[in-house]
Design an enzyme around this catalytic site. Structure first.
Site, PDB file in Angstrom:
ATOM      1  N   ASP A 358       0.820  -1.208   0.000  1.00 49.42           N
ATOM      2  CA  ASP A 358       0.000   0.000   0.000  1.00 49.42           C
ATOM      3  C   ASP A 358       0.859   1.265   0.000  1.00 49.42           C
ATOM      4  OD1 ASP A 358      -2.545   1.559   0.606  1.00 49.42           O
ATOM      5  OD2 ASP A 358      -1.271   2.097   2.306  1.00 49.42           O
ATOM      6  N   GLU A 413       1.326  -0.333  -5.237  1.00 47.23           N
ATOM      7  CA  GLU A 413       0.368   0.761  -5.409  1.00 47.23           C
ATOM      8  C   GLU A 413       1.149   2.072  -5.426  1.00 47.23           C
ATOM      9  OE1 GLU A 413      -3.577   2.768  -3.367  1.00 47.23           O
ATOM     10  OE2 GLU A 413      -1.726   2.508  -2.249  1.00 47.23           O
TER      11      GLU A 413
END
Length: 702
Positions: A358, A413
């Site tokens: 993330d 990401e």
């Protein structure tokens, strides 16, 4: 050539490049992308930096494999004879004590001994054949810090279970988790093979029920896994599993990195979830948050030993202003041990198959992406704004994971478009398997907010879907959890708004708004699936057009669960049109399973007709035809096709089973004519109703 060289090269900074005369100094990526040529020095720098870390770890720790076994030294280690040793890194502390249920929370009863590098240790001997520390007992470390000689209590940093009782306090308690043998979950299934095509179902355990409460691991195993399998997804990406203090943070404010969230059940129940998925052939990824940490002190890592800079950078460098959280110091030896061991722990203890990392934009740059728009200019990816320690940590993470677990999947990401994220480490890449195509959902939301359907630009749509770094595998998606969270609306909400509440029943009027919503929802997903990448992702519930956004219980909504749930009763109801979208999504996934377009070469787009709003492309031997025109249907529309033969429709958004009108009869045969059209050797003629798409395959493949 790009992907062949990448595949032939070792995903290791100590490995071999896959081509002759390609130097193993981090500049091999220039062969794949000559625009990187001016930045060879920066590429060499990060490559040698990674190699230096590996040399240091080899010299001092016996290699990455041993270094990443931190859980065998730190936290609570149970010995074969039943003794329990607890170790914690807290160099600033003057004295340390273990406190808990086992000693009546006596602050002075169990002192710890300081070892080298500020590692404190105590062993609790076995008593009457019982563990030195009882299973499920609450524990904390109590530290005396310099200057003030103040006493502070902390939840152990390597603890594998923490629990929260909101009736007493929002602060988590550390729990020693070591169930007796007969209570432990025994894994029954091997990990499934690495999927050639990743069709990812992004899921949050807690919201996976229509009920106004937190769903459990056990319920997810019993109710969701079969649903996901039926839909045809072969990968689950589990969010919010690492323990986070605040439910409404959606799992992005981690306080205990080794603890599976106790909101959803026990560690054994999470193991059962992963193992059951494996038994169904489903790969399970964990949403890994190493980009920042909760700033909690009482039950987090912040000021763990009284200093600002144990796991984090001190001062403003260690704070993320937009996220109100702390930032790791990726250049610190013990921080690397903690983070790499954390990855290893989730792979070993719970048998996850990999991670979606993330928010790595925050890790890659000193500005963390705050207030920065990325133009795509290569100078933005190199130079003083890049946090080389963060880049190198990600290189080391991929080095360790892919070396120890060759079938592991890692997904990045990153909003910046950093080049070489998904290129092999030996070539100077960062070593991820996939990157997320974050511009695609932004385009759909922007257009649905700001444009009429007739203003959709076919060239811009095709460009956005195909604008990816050649040779770097991309996960495409129309909407993820980001688009569902409060502050935005799902695509179906943008398309239909209030009519989702009044006209999604089959016994209600089939209004123009609902017809458009169903049509556009299917077309957006299909073109994203076919043209957008080498993997596909969907957030749970969006496959059937879930009618609402996500908002977790919090003060601002009177702690309501109304929007913190997914209404799976909707697609299960034969009288509701949500079922039609659910049917289409399943057909799309299973058709990909058969033809494998996601792991086929990128599509060849032969037509982008702005006036007609028609897009035509070929991929995996299939012919894809989209008519985005809101009102115009076309009879005998001529489209080019390279391979001659007889074709039939294998996927039709206008099929009545998916809420369409069935304007192309099932089983219709389409014959090619040997005449060049749109740069292809043959053409066929098709009927294209407004706002529909068809996918054709050679009859011989049916």
């Amino acid at each position: 050539m790009t992907s062949a060289l990448n595949q032939a090269s070792d995903n290791s900074v100590l490995g071999e490049t896959g081509g002759d005369k390609i130097p193993a100094d981090g500049t091999g990526v220039v062969q794949l992308d000559p625009w990187l040529g001016p930045f060879k020095d920066a590429l060499r720098s990060r490559y040698s930096h990674a190699q230096k870390w590996i040399k240091t770890i080899n010299d001092t720790e016996g290699g990455l494999e041993k270094f990443s076994r931190g859980t065998e030294k730190f936290g609570f280690v149970v010995h074969e004879n039943g003794d329990v040793t607890y170790r914690e890194w807290a160099p600033n502390a003057l004295r340390a004590y273990l406190i808990g249920d086992f000693n009546g929370w006596n602050r002075d009863a169990t002192p710890m001994t300081r070892g080298e590098y500020g590692v404190w240790e105590v062993t609790l001997p076995v008593k009457d054949g019982q563990l030195g520390l009882p299973h499920n007992s609450k524990v904390k470390i109590s530290l005396v810090i310099p200057t003030s000689h103040e006493r502070i209590e902390r939840v152990p940093a390597w603890i594998t279970r923490v629990t929260q009782d909101l009736n007493f306090s929002p602060v988590y308690d550390g729990v020693f988790w070591h169930p007796p043998q007969h209570e432990r979950y025994i894994f029954k299934h091997p990990r499934p093979p690495k999927p050639q095509s990743a069709r990812i179902y992004e899921a949050h355990v807690g919201i996976s029920s229509p009920e106004l409460r937190v769903t459990t691991y056990k319920e997810f195993t019993q109710n969701m896994l079969q649903r996901i399998k039926h839909l045809g997804y072969n990968v689950i990406q589990l969010m919010a599993v690492m323990e986070h203090a605040y439910y409404a943070s959606f799992g992005y404010q981690i306080n205990s990195f080794f603890a599976a969230s106790s909101r959803f059940g026990t560690p054994e129940e999470l193991k059962e979830l992963v193992d059951t998925a494996h038994g169904m052939g489903i790969t399970v990824l964990l949403d890994m948050v190493h980009s920042h940490a909760s700033k909690n002190t009482e039950d987090g890592l912040n000021q763990f030993d009284g200093t600002d800079h144990l796991y984090f950078h001190e001062g403003s460098k260690g704070r993320h202003d937009a996220w109100d959280s702390r930032l790791f110091n990726y250049g610190n030896h013990e921080v690397l041990r903690f983070l790499l061991s954390n990855l290893r722990f989730w792979m070993e203890e719970y048998r996850f198959d990999g991670f979606r990392f993330d928010g790595i934009t925050s890790m890659l740059y000193t500005h963390h992406g705050i207030g920065t728009g990325f133009s795509g200019g290569y100078h933005e990816y190199f130079g003083p704004n890049v946090d080389e320690d963060g880049v190198v940590y990600l290189m080391l993470a991929n080095e360790m994971l892919h070396n120890l677990y060759p079938n592991c999947i890692t997904i990045a990401e990153d909003v910046s478009g950093m080049p070489a994220l998904c290129i092999a480490l030996s070539l100077g890449g960062i070593g991820f398997d996939y990157r997320l195509a974050m511009a695609i959902p932004d385009l759909y939301i922007k257009w649905l907010k700001e444009k009429e359907d007739s203003e959709w630009d076919m060239s811009v749509l095709c460009h956005t879907l195909t604008d990816r770094r050649h040779g770097e595998k991309t996960i495409a998606y129309a909407e993820s959890h980001d688009q569902a969270l409060v502050g935005d609306k799902s695509l179906m909400m943008w398309l239909c708004d209030k009519e989702l509440y009044t006209n999604m029943s089959k016994v209600s009027e089939f209004t123009h708004i609902i017809e458009r919503g169903l049509s556009m929802h299917k077309m957006i997903r299909l073109i994203t699936h076919g043209l957008g990448g080498e993997g596909y992702l969907n957030f749970e519930g969006n496959e059937f057009g879930h009618p609402e956004w996500l908002d977790f219980p919090r003060e601002g909504n009177q702690n309501s669960f109304w929007y913190a749930r997914r209404q799976f009763n909707l697609p299960d109801d034969d009288l509701l049109r949500y079922k039609l979208l659910n049917n289409f999504d399943a057909k799309m996934q299973w058709t990909e399973e058969k033809y494998g377009w996601l792991h086929s070469p990128q599509a060849y787009v032969s037509l982008k007709n702005e006036k007609d709003k028609v897009i035509v492309f070929e991929r995996a031997g299939l012919l894809w035809i989209f008519n985005f025109h809101p009102t115009e249907s076309f009879t005998d529309y001529r489209v080019g096709i390279e391979q001659a033969g007889t074709y039939q429709i294998v996927l039709d958004t206008d099929d009545p089973a998916f809420g369409g009108f069935g304007r192309n009869a099932e089983g219709t045969r389409f014959f090619t004519t040997p005449f060049e059209w749109n740069g292809r050797r043959n053409f066929i003629q098709v009927y294209l109703p407004a706002r529909t798409a068809i996918v054709l395959a050679l009859e011989s493949t049916l």
